[in-house]
Design an enzyme around this catalytic site. Structure first.
Site, PDB file in Angstrom:
ATOM      1  N   HIS A 112       0.844  -1.208   0.000  1.00  0.00           N
ATOM      2  CA  HIS A 112       0.000   0.000   0.000  1.00  0.00           C
ATOM      3  C   HIS A 112       0.868   1.243   0.000  1.00  0.00           C
ATOM      4  CE1 HIS A 112       1.124  -0.837   4.166  1.00  0.00           C
ATOM      5  NE2 HIS A 112       1.181   0.484   4.279  1.00  0.00           N
ATOM      6  N   HIS A 130       5.089   6.648  -1.404  1.00  0.00           N
ATOM      7  CA  HIS A 130       5.899   5.458  -1.681  1.00  0.00           C
ATOM      8  C   HIS A 130       5.125   4.203  -1.299  1.00  0.00           C
ATOM      9  CE1 HIS A 130       6.236   5.944   2.633  1.00  0.00           C
ATOM     10  NE2 HIS A 130       6.470   4.643   2.661  1.00  0.00           N
TER      11      HIS A 130
HETATM   12  P1  A2P Z   1       4.853   3.052   5.292  1.00  0.00           P
HETATM   13  O1  A2P Z   1       3.647   3.719   4.778  1.00  0.00           O
HETATM   14  O2  A2P Z   1       6.109   3.808   5.034  1.00  0.00           O
HETATM   15  O3  A2P Z   1       4.997   1.649   4.811  1.00  0.00           O
HETATM   16  P2  A2P Z   1       3.210   0.255  11.824  1.00  0.00           P
HETATM   17  O4  A2P Z   1       3.038  -1.209  11.536  1.00  0.00           O
HETATM   18  O5  A2P Z   1       4.619   0.654  12.132  1.00  0.00           O
HETATM   19  O6  A2P Z   1       2.226   0.775  12.794  1.00  0.00           O
HETATM   20  O7  A2P Z   1       2.921   1.005  10.463  1.00  0.00           O
HETATM   21  C1  A2P Z   1       1.799   0.728   9.700  1.00  0.00           C
HETATM   22  C2  A2P Z   1       1.832   1.534   8.426  1.00  0.00           C
HETATM   23  O8  A2P Z   1       1.747   2.941   8.693  1.00  0.00           O
HETATM   24  C3  A2P Z   1       3.054   1.363   7.579  1.00  0.00           C
HETATM   25  O9  A2P Z   1       2.593   1.280   6.276  1.00  0.00           O
HETATM   26  C4  A2P Z   1       3.903   2.588   7.841  1.00  0.00           C
HETATM   27  O10 A2P Z   1       4.798   3.041   6.918  1.00  0.00           O
HETATM   28  C5  A2P Z   1       2.854   3.617   8.160  1.00  0.00           C
HETATM   29  N1  A2P Z   1       3.319   4.533   9.206  1.00  0.00           N
HETATM   30  C6  A2P Z   1       3.710   4.237  10.447  1.00  0.00           C
HETATM   31  N2  A2P Z   1       3.999   5.354  11.154  1.00  0.00           N
HETATM   32  C7  A2P Z   1       3.784   6.386  10.324  1.00  0.00           C
HETATM   33  C8  A2P Z   1       3.900   7.799  10.424  1.00  0.00           C
HETATM   34  N3  A2P Z   1       4.299   8.397  11.551  1.00  0.00           N
HETATM   35  N4  A2P Z   1       3.598   8.544   9.356  1.00  0.00           N
HETATM   36  C9  A2P Z   1       3.202   7.978   8.205  1.00  0.00           C
HETATM   37  N5  A2P Z   1       3.068   6.641   8.039  1.00  0.00           N
HETATM   38  C10 A2P Z   1       3.362   5.860   9.060  1.00  0.00           C
END
Ligand code: A2P
Length: 400
Positions: A229, A309
């Site tokens: 995603h 991304h």
């Molecule tokens: P990404 O979109 O770069 O893949 P987690 O499992 O760590 O809680 O993260 C779940 C999802 O949310 C992942 O897709 C992750 O990164 C995104 N994510 C986590 N923390 C943040 C943040 N502070 N800002 C934006 N996206 C985040």
């Protein structure tokens, strides 16, 4: 359902998966769990049947009414759902439907978490859809419309549990299954080719790998997201400042459950992450939060959407959120004309080395992936599941 009631529903509820052609095509290529949510009599069942009808070859509708489960604030352990849940589990496990529709009030957080668990276990993208009928929260009208003959008082008891919008862990564009499998395969091929690349082996120090014979980038980036995603807004179920405002944005309300084609312009690898750079269209930028870049790099200026991304893999102990930071690092180096070595053609584009083990493959032809804009839902406090191994490549998919 009378003709008038049905008309009332269709007028107010033109959800994209019923009326938008691109969404209909994309849903047919995805695994989707539709969770209809709302008070009894608010129009869920009509919508559920319409969706089932539209996707009849590949959809399975589970309606709590058919299992005689009366909508109520529960004091029990949810045992009344056992038959329905057994059948639902079998349906997912045996791949009986790519679209599972759940028609129930879904007011209970524990119940929802159980369903989110199931969706995540079987790789379904969840769409939480609430009917938009004018009377959806009007207990006076609902009293006459609900077939359970719930009293005004019973409806008023249920209402507070459904008034507040359900916020996800994050909003984003979720890849349709076919395109997800294709992108995983491309990522795998890229990592294999880069790993075998002479110049890459010369810069191994940043990866903490001394012996080039032990290098296996697929193992190095073994952690990959459950469903690929592109995150637009991280909400942490409402804990992150600005998440409620984001969910209320007109573009987000209109975009939710709609299909979008994302354009991938580059693939990259750093000692921490591997990902795909996404170029958002004008329409997609309306769903992009203003502060997404500043949130992680407050001192720098980037064009809106620069952080967009898809995380393809992360090294041990590295969080997915790092991928967007790494991408901004590349863009910063590009802006300042930072160190860059051109190694010419490789795989599907041109490969460049920046510094500190950072490699970027600029694609000669953009990769297009179909997605559905939705949210990731789970249990607060529990991180999203990851895959340790690659998914199976579907033989029915065309190669991009
Ligand atoms: P990404 O979109 O770069 O893949 P987690 O499992 O760590 O809680 O993260 C779940 C999802 O949310 C992942 O897709 C992750 O990164 C995104 N994510 C986590 N923390 C943040 C943040 N502070 N800002 C934006 N996206 C985040």
């Amino acid at each position: 359902m009378s003709t008038q009631a049905s008309k009332d529903n269709t007028e107010g509820q033109k959800v994209p998966l019923l009326v938008d052609d691109h969404t209909v095509t994309t849903v047919r290529e995805s695994k989707i769990m539709v969770i209809l949510r709302g008070l009894p009599g608010s129009g869920k069942s009509t919508m559920a049947k319409e969706i089932e009808q539209k996707y009849k070859d590949n959809a399975h509708l589970f309606s709590a009414d058919n299992y005689n489960i009366k909508p109520a604030i529960r004091t029990s352990d949810g045992g009344e759902y056992s038959i329905m849940d057994d059948e639902l589990h079998k349906c997912c496990d045996r791949h009986e439907a790519n679209l599972v529709i759940l028609d129930d009030t879904h007011h209970d957080r524990d119940r929802l978490e159980k369903l989110f668990d199931l969706a995540n276990q079987f790789h379904f993208t969840v769409l939480v859809i609430e009917p938009k009928t004018l009377w959806k929260l009007d207990c006076g009208q609902l009293k006459d419309r609900n077939h359970w003959k719930l009293s005004l008082e019973e409806l008023k008891n249920l209402r507070p549990t459904l008034e507040k919008e359900l916020l996800p862990l994050y909003f984003g564009w979720f890849l349709a299954q076919c395109d997800e499998d294709k992108l995983r395969k491309i990522s795998q091929e890229f990592l294999e080719q880069l790993g075998a690349f002479k110049a890459f082996k010369k810069h191994l120090q940043s990866y903490g790998i001394e012996d080039k014979h032990k290098l296996n980038l697929l193992k190095y980036f073994a952690k990959t997201p459950n469903i690929l995603h592109c995150t637009s807004k991280y909400c942490d179920y409402g804990k992150v400042v600005g998440s409620e405002e984001y969910a209320q944005m007109e573009a987000v309300k209109k975009g939710y459950s709609r299909a979008y084609t994302l354009h991938i312009t580059a693939l990259f690898v750093t000692p921490r992450t591997t990902g795909a750079q996404v170029e958002l269209t004008e329409e997609q930028l309306h769903l992009w939060p203003l502060d997404a870049e500043k949130e992680v790099m407050p001192k720098d200026n980037f064009p809106k959407g620069s952080r967009a991304h898809i995380t393809l893999g992360t090294a041990a102990d590295i969080q997915d959120v790092q991928t967007g930071v790494d991408l901004l690092e590349f863009i910063k180096l590009q802006q300042t004309g930072g160190e860059k070595e051109d190694f010419g053609e490789m795989y599907r584009g041109k490969i460049h080395y920046y510094e500190n083990g950072m490699w970027m493959l600029t694609l000669s032809r953009k990769i297009e992936v179909k997605t559905i804009f939705s949210g990731y839902y789970g249990k607060p406090g529990v991180t999203a599941p990851q895959q340790g191994s690659k998914k199976v490549f579907l033989p029915t998919c065309e190669i991009m």
